[in-house]
Design an enzyme around this catalytic site. Structure first.
Site, PDB file in Angstrom:
ATOM      1  N   LYS A 230       0.831  -1.214   0.000  1.00 37.41           N
ATOM      2  CA  LYS A 230       0.000   0.000   0.000  1.00 37.41           C
ATOM      3  C   LYS A 230       0.864   1.262   0.000  1.00 37.41           C
ATOM      4  O   LYS A 230       0.577   2.218  -0.730  1.00 37.41           O
ATOM      5  CB  LYS A 230      -0.935  -0.014   1.221  1.00 37.41           C
ATOM      6  CG  LYS A 230      -2.038  -1.070   1.093  1.00 37.41           C
ATOM      7  CD  LYS A 230      -2.799  -1.301   2.401  1.00 37.41           C
ATOM      8  CE  LYS A 230      -3.744  -2.487   2.250  1.00 37.41           C
ATOM      9  NZ  LYS A 230      -4.468  -2.816   3.490  1.00 37.41           N
TER      10      LYS A 230
ATOM     11  N   GLN B 298      -4.326  -1.410   9.773  1.00 34.70           N
ATOM     12  CA  GLN B 298      -4.207  -2.705   9.091  1.00 34.70           C
ATOM     13  C   GLN B 298      -4.763  -3.816   9.988  1.00 34.70           C
ATOM     14  O   GLN B 298      -4.357  -3.963  11.130  1.00 34.70           O
ATOM     15  CB  GLN B 298      -2.735  -2.966   8.737  1.00 34.70           C
ATOM     16  CG  GLN B 298      -2.500  -4.265   7.990  1.00 34.70           C
ATOM     17  CD  GLN B 298      -3.174  -4.302   6.614  1.00 34.70           C
ATOM     18  OE1 GLN B 298      -3.118  -3.333   5.856  1.00 34.70           O
ATOM     19  NE2 GLN B 298      -3.822  -5.414   6.308  1.00 34.70           N
TER      20      GLN B 298
ATOM     21  N   ASP C 185     -10.784   2.870   4.185  1.00 41.36           N
ATOM     22  CA  ASP C 185     -11.060   1.437   4.046  1.00 41.36           C
ATOM     23  C   ASP C 185     -12.566   1.182   3.888  1.00 41.36           C
ATOM     24  O   ASP C 185     -12.975   0.094   3.488  1.00 41.36           O
ATOM     25  CB  ASP C 185     -10.566   0.684   5.293  1.00 41.36           C
ATOM     26  CG  ASP C 185      -9.270  -0.081   5.027  1.00 41.36           C
ATOM     27  OD1 ASP C 185      -8.959  -0.322   3.853  1.00 41.36           O
ATOM     28  OD2 ASP C 185      -8.599  -0.446   6.006  1.00 41.36           O
TER      29      ASP C 185
END
Ligand code: NAD
Length: 297
Positions: free
Chosen positions: A54, A98, A121
């Site tokens: 990412k 994460q 997200d």
């Protein structure tokens, strides 16, 4: 039938190229670069690899990113305080914690601590709720990437039977919501299967579009699908393989050889859904910087 490949690697590069152009234009107008703040708790090797992918993607498209590594002994309270500080930081556009996080911390508490306007997200209940009622929202990157794939290959979902196997909050459930919305996105008749589903094949065999997000290699075999089905394999499992440099290989949830004999389209693992997830994160971070989803009042 032998399936055509849905090339996630190629398509993700197209999405990234378009984000790169948009970021350039945004900065040329005098805005600062978009900024993604990543928070990584603990030492999970797969999480480290995902975060690495990412942040590398951020560099490629011109988005600033920073990764804060925290020990797995951190308390939920301490972690939410860290998130709060990034919520209040005007130079941070997107915040990503994460997953998975250590067991003593409740994932939803952490997700809810993120300002929904920075929730790139798309996991915050505000975004999930707004998505469920067809309002602008950050859409979770994996389902959003899958929709982008279907669109690119002109695979219609309207009126089709879409079967989603796996009902997680991050993939299966939002995928089901997006596919089933009658007036906005999917317009498909949608079935969601999970670990309590009896006779999985009864559902998968009837799918026009089959999306599998479980994490069990070989769960779906050719005998479980019908001729012409479109198969999106989200699963990523590391299998030991000493013939490779890394000592493992990545495997999806479908038995690729037997399923691709019957499918019309199929995503490979790797090179399918994974790169699309990262590309959609870039897109969401730019949307956050532009305040496109939640314009200031
Ligand atoms: P999860 O691990 O949180 O949950 C698994 C889901 O599978 C649950 O809903 C469970 O009920 C269901 N399930 C378990 N056994 C089943 C069975 N026998 N039949 C039907 N359903 C069953 O799910 P997740 O976090 O969405 O991850 C699923 C897989 O997708 C993992 O391999 C993960 O690594 C992968 N993943 C890939 C991407 C990507 O970008 N490609 C993104 C997220 C997750």
């Amino acid at each position: 039938m032998s399936a055509s490949i849905i090339d996630g690697k190629m398509l993700s590069q197209k999405v990234r190229d378009s984000v790169t152009e948009d970021v350039k234009r945004w900065v040329e107008k005098g805005n600062r670069k978009p900024k993604l703040q990543v928070i990584l708790v603990g030492e999970n090797p797969a999480s480290r690899a995902y975060v690495g992918a990412k942040t590398k993607a951020c560099i490629d498209v011109g988005i600033d990113s920073d990764t804060l590594m925290l020990p797995d002994t951190i308390s939920e309270q301490e972690l939410t305080e860290v998130i709060q500080s990034f919520n209040e930081d005007d130079n941070t556009d997107g915040i990503l914690v994460q997953l998975p996080i250590p067991n003593h911390i409740t994932p939803l508490s952490v997700i809810e601590a993120i300002d929904h306007r920075k929730d790139v997200d798309g996991f915050h209940p505000m975004n999930v709720g707004r998505m469920s009622v067809g309002q602008p929202s950050f859409r979770p990157c994996t389902p959003a990437g899958i929709i982008e794939m279907l669109r690119h290959y002109s695979i219609q979902t309207k009126g089709k039977h879409a079967v989603v196997v796996g009902a997680s909050n991050i993939v299966g459930t939002p995928m089901g919501i997006i596919l089933s919305r009658e007036n906005t996105t999917g317009k498909a008749t949608t079935t969601i299967c999970h670990k309590f589903t009896k006779d999985l094949t009864k559902h998968t065999i009837d799918a026009d579009i089959l999306i599998v997000a479980v994490g069990q290699p070989g769960l779906i075999s050719g005998q479980m699908v019908k001729e012409g089905v479109v198969v999106i394999d989200v699963g990523i499992t590391r299998i030991a393989d000493h013939t490779t440099e890394k000592g493992y290989k990545l495997t999806g949830d479908c038995d690729f050889d037997s399923v691709s004999e019957k499918a019309s389209w199929i995503t490979p693992v790797p090179g399918g859904v994974g790169p699309m997830t990262v590309a959609m994160l870039m897109k969401n971070t730019l949307l956050a910087a532009k305040k496109s989803i939640y314009p200031p009042k």
